[in-house]
Design an enzyme around this catalytic site. Structure first.
Site, mmCIF file in Angstrom:
data_model
loop_
_atom_site.group_PDB
_atom_site.id
_atom_site.type_symbol
_atom_site.label_atom_id
_atom_site.label_comp_id
_atom_site.label_asym_id
_atom_site.label_seq_id
_atom_site.Cartn_x
_atom_site.Cartn_y
_atom_site.Cartn_z
ATOM 1 N N THR A 176 0.851 -1.191 0.000
ATOM 2 C CA THR A 176 0.000 0.000 0.000
ATOM 3 C C THR A 176 0.885 1.238 0.000
ATOM 4 O OG1 THR A 176 -1.888 -0.981 1.063
ATOM 5 C CG2 THR A 176 -1.460 1.290 1.616
ATOM 6 N N VAL A 205 -14.006 -2.517 2.774
ATOM 7 C CA VAL A 205 -13.288 -1.245 2.645
ATOM 8 C C VAL A 205 -12.371 -1.106 3.850
ATOM 9 C CG1 VAL A 205 -13.535 1.267 2.593
ATOM 10 C CG2 VAL A 205 -15.131 -0.160 1.301
ATOM 11 N N ASP A 207 -8.994 1.039 5.923
ATOM 12 C CA ASP A 207 -8.810 2.344 6.562
ATOM 13 C C ASP A 207 -8.383 3.435 5.589
ATOM 14 O OD1 ASP A 207 -6.410 0.753 6.336
ATOM 15 O OD2 ASP A 207 -5.373 2.367 7.379
ATOM 16 N N GLY A 230 -5.993 -2.804 8.259
ATOM 17 C CA GLY A 230 -6.870 -1.642 8.278
ATOM 18 C C GLY A 230 -7.895 -1.599 9.393
HETATM 19 N N1 ASP Z 1 -4.294 -0.479 5.312
HETATM 20 C C1 ASP Z 1 -4.592 -1.233 4.118
HETATM 21 C C2 ASP Z 1 -5.940 -1.869 4.274
HETATM 22 O O1 ASP Z 1 -6.224 -2.451 5.315
HETATM 23 C C3 ASP Z 1 -3.591 -2.285 3.799
HETATM 24 C C4 ASP Z 1 -2.136 -1.892 3.862
HETATM 25 O O2 ASP Z 1 -1.796 -0.836 4.364
HETATM 26 O O3 ASP Z 1 -1.274 -2.679 3.370
HETATM 27 O O4 ASP Z 1 -6.694 -1.860 3.335
#
Ligand code: ASP
Length: 307
Positions: A176, A205, A207, A230
């Site tokens: 990400t 969905v 964070d 998230g």
């Molecule tokens: N925070 C992101 C989610 O949970 C995933 C990530 O940061 O790799 O969608």
């Protein structure tokens, strides 16, 4: 002297050294450095923080090494659903999209939601129609897919697990993405973009597109972008909490960011945060094995690191 500060990330996770070949490690570091230098060039030339973070996230989305835009992870049905957000610290203007499948650069759509609509978050087909009406580039859903991602999904399915991108051991090389900046005027901004978690439920969905959870910016406090599992970020309101700890508890940016990582841990959350304030202070804490990250300011030369 022109003053600025910029931090970017390419995701956090277990990231074991043995799961990352030297070639992949070098490729990720090269990408991070190139994008950091681009962003620094913009800020040094006087660009607004919101333009610099958008440009960095577009470059990270276009790079298949990272879990955003092309090269994003698959959900449990073998589809790619993308989330993104942007926030401008000057007026706390914010825009986000979730579950989009055809917009080439979801962060551009998030920016358009912020500037050209009365809303903050658009999802799915409505977000795509909005983006297309704004002339944003659309691609076939298959355009985002890579073979390595498909193999990663098969491994997650075999273990019946929903994984952070970087926890999928053999492919610990993608993540990400996010960027935070403070520009020459002392204005801050944050942007984030993701494919979410490997083998997530369709419709889930994370964070990233939720303002206050995975993305937040306010000139009075800081610009913050998160990465990691998230759901704990959402339950904690992690990025907004960093801002609140600076504003209401009088913590320094470093203390606030570290405190939120500790709070996440109490919820069994794993991940990291990048943050910058209008004094050009930077913080990049994480509680995972590693976080793909880089930072630069008028005071400090660019650095990139994983562990
Ligand atoms: N925070 C992101 C989610 O949970 C995933 C990530 O940061 O790799 O969608």
């Amino acid at each position: 002297m022109k003053r600025y500060a910029l931090a970017i990330h390419g995701g956090a996770g277990l990231i074991r050294r043995h799961g990352l070949t030297p070639e992949r490690e070098a490729a990720c570091e090269r990408s991070l450095r190139r994008i950091l230098e681009q962003g620094e060039g913009l800020l040094a030339a006087g660009a607004a923080a919101v333009d610099a973070v958008e440009a960095c996230v577009i470059a990270l989305e276009d790079d298949p090494l990272f879990n955003a835009g092309r090269g994003a992870v698959f959900n449990g049905r073998g589809e790619i659903e993308l989330d993104a957000a942007i926030m401008d610290g000057r007026d706390r203007g914010a825009g986000a999209v979730a579950m989009v499948r055809t917009l080439k650069n979801p962060v551009r759509a998030a920016r358009a939601v912020m500037t050209d609509s009365p809303h903050v978050l658009l999802v799915g087909a409505g977000a795509e129609r909005f983006g297309s009406a704004r002339g944003l580039e659309q691609v076939e859903p298959g355009w985002f897919a890579t073979e390595e991602r498909r193999a990663q999904l098969e491994r997650a399915r075999a273990q019946d697990m929903v994984l952070l991108d970087h926890d999928a051991e053999e492919l610990d090389v993608y993540g990400t993405v996010g960027a935070v900046a403070c520009d020459t005027h002392g204005d801050v901004a944050a942007a984030s973009s993701t494919g979410g978690m490997v083998n997530k439920r369709p419709g889930r969905v994370g964070d990233t597109p939720l303002i206050g959870a995975g993305t937040y910016a306010w000139n009075e406090t800081a610009a913050i972008a998160g990465t990691g599992h998230g759901e704990p970020f959402i339950r904690l309101g992690a990025c907004g909490r960093v801002s609140a700890l600076v504003e209401l508890a009088g913590l320094s940016l470093d203390e606030a960011a570290e405190r939120v990582i500790a709070d996440l841990e109490a919820l069994e959350g794993r991940g990291g945060i990048i943050a910058v304030d209008r004094t050009y202070a930077l913080a990049l804490p994480f509680n995972t094995g590693g976080m793909f990250r880089g930072a630069v300011s008028h005071r400090e030369p660019a650095f990139v690191a994983i562990w």
